[in-house]
Scaffold this active site. Structure first.
Site, PDB file in Angstrom:
ATOM      1  N   ASP A  21       0.828  -1.204   0.000  1.00 56.61           N
ATOM      2  CA  ASP A  21       0.000   0.000   0.000  1.00 56.61           C
ATOM      3  C   ASP A  21       0.867   1.260   0.000  1.00 56.61           C
ATOM      4  OD1 ASP A  21      -2.398   1.323  -0.069  1.00 56.61           O
ATOM      5  OD2 ASP A  21      -2.784   1.170   2.088  1.00 56.61           O
ATOM      6  N   ASN A  69     -10.871  -2.766  -5.277  1.00 57.39           N
ATOM      7  CA  ASN A  69     -10.150  -1.842  -6.167  1.00 57.39           C
ATOM      8  C   ASN A  69     -10.822  -1.694  -7.529  1.00 57.39           C
ATOM      9  OD1 ASN A  69      -6.838  -2.843  -4.923  1.00 57.39           O
ATOM     10  ND2 ASN A  69      -8.127  -1.135  -4.278  1.00 57.39           N
TER      11      ASN A  69
END
Ligand code: IPE
Ligand code: IPE
Ligand code: MG
Length: 251
Positions: A21, A69
């Site tokens: 991330d 996502n």
């Protein structure tokens, strides 16, 4: 003493899972497009895979794209899909040479057919890799995976292939996308968030968690070593007492 020297090579985590991330924030801090953060992130995937293999890690599972996502702006989704194709194209020869075997977990049927084909080809081309398994979680979420396993088992029960009481931890795990892998020993999340974001909910039951504020594009071999050193400082008790664990260690 270098960080690598501080690592006990006899107690390397067999399987490391990483939530990669921070690509977007890394790019934003440099006034770059988010996609350029992902592009830099791909280079880090290359480096960390080889570093992990050098240290003796058997499997590296990387969370590259979650089910959630898919809800990002279409341009970013498209850029990420293009990056998968580019990455596979660029990396396959080196993977074959370095004994890196590709595995993919997730609902890849949602991905563009071209991406699916490239992934499948790379899986086949690298099937002989013995040094490390690079397991990419793409279009993956743990809840999707668990529901998928439950549906498969329910179907088998309905068809009379199994009885409901045949469903246990072992048979359930055998219907997860990770059936071919051991559970992760260590989970690393970069980017500073302290959450799991729908990743490997079943498999991480007894993993050690390590969080770092570093953004994924800045993660490097030293960062990986720091995580492993921290992992090796923990006592994994699996529900037992510390005394029991120590006696077993001596036995
Ligand atoms: C992780 O980086 C990569 C993917 C989720 C594909 P992010 O894109 O989430 O980066 P941040 O969290 O916005 O910085
Ligand atoms: C988790 O990162 C998924 C990947 C790294 C692929 P996100 O950036 O999507 O997670 P949230 O939305 O902050 O929980
Ligand atoms: Mg993020």
């Amino acid at each position: 003493m270098s960080l690598v020297e501080k690592i006990d090579l006899q107690r390397i985590p067999r399987h490391i899972a990483i939530i990669m991330d921070g690509n977007g924030r890394w790019a934003k801090e440099r006034n770059l497009d988010r996609s350029q953060g992902h592009r830099k992130g791909l280079d880090v995937v290359h480096e960390i895979t080889n570093d992990a293999a050098d240290l003796g890690v058997e499997c590296l599972t990387l969370y590259a794209f979650s089910t959630e996502n898919w809800n990002r702006p279409q341009a970013e989704v498209d850029a990420l899909m293009a990056l998968v194709v580019y990455g596979i194209e660029r990396e396959t020869p080196g993977m074959i040479e370095n004994g890196v075997r590709l595995s993919v977990i997730g609902d890849t049927s949602r991905m563009p057919i071209e991406v699916q084909k490239r992934l499948q080809k790379c899986i086949e081309d690298t099937a002989g890799g013995k040094r490390i398994t690079l397991n990419l979680a793409l279009s993956y979420s743990a809840r999707w995976e668990i529901i998928n396993a439950a549906q498969q088992l329910a179907q088998k029960a309905a068809d009379g292939i199994i009885k409901p009481q045949d469903i246990n931890e072992e048979t359930f795990a055998a219907h997860l996308t990770t059936a071919h892998l051991s559970d992760p020993d260590l989970l690393i999340r970069t980017g500073g968030e302290l959450r799991i974001s729908n990743f490997l909910l079943w498999q991480l039951s007894y993993a050690e968690f390590y969080f770092t504020n570093e953004y994924w594009p800045d993660f490097n071999k030293e960062s990986l070593c720091r995580a492993i050193i921290e992992y090796q400082s923990r006592e994994r008790r699996f529900g037992k007492t510390s005394e029991q664990v120590k006696t077993n260690d001596k036995a």
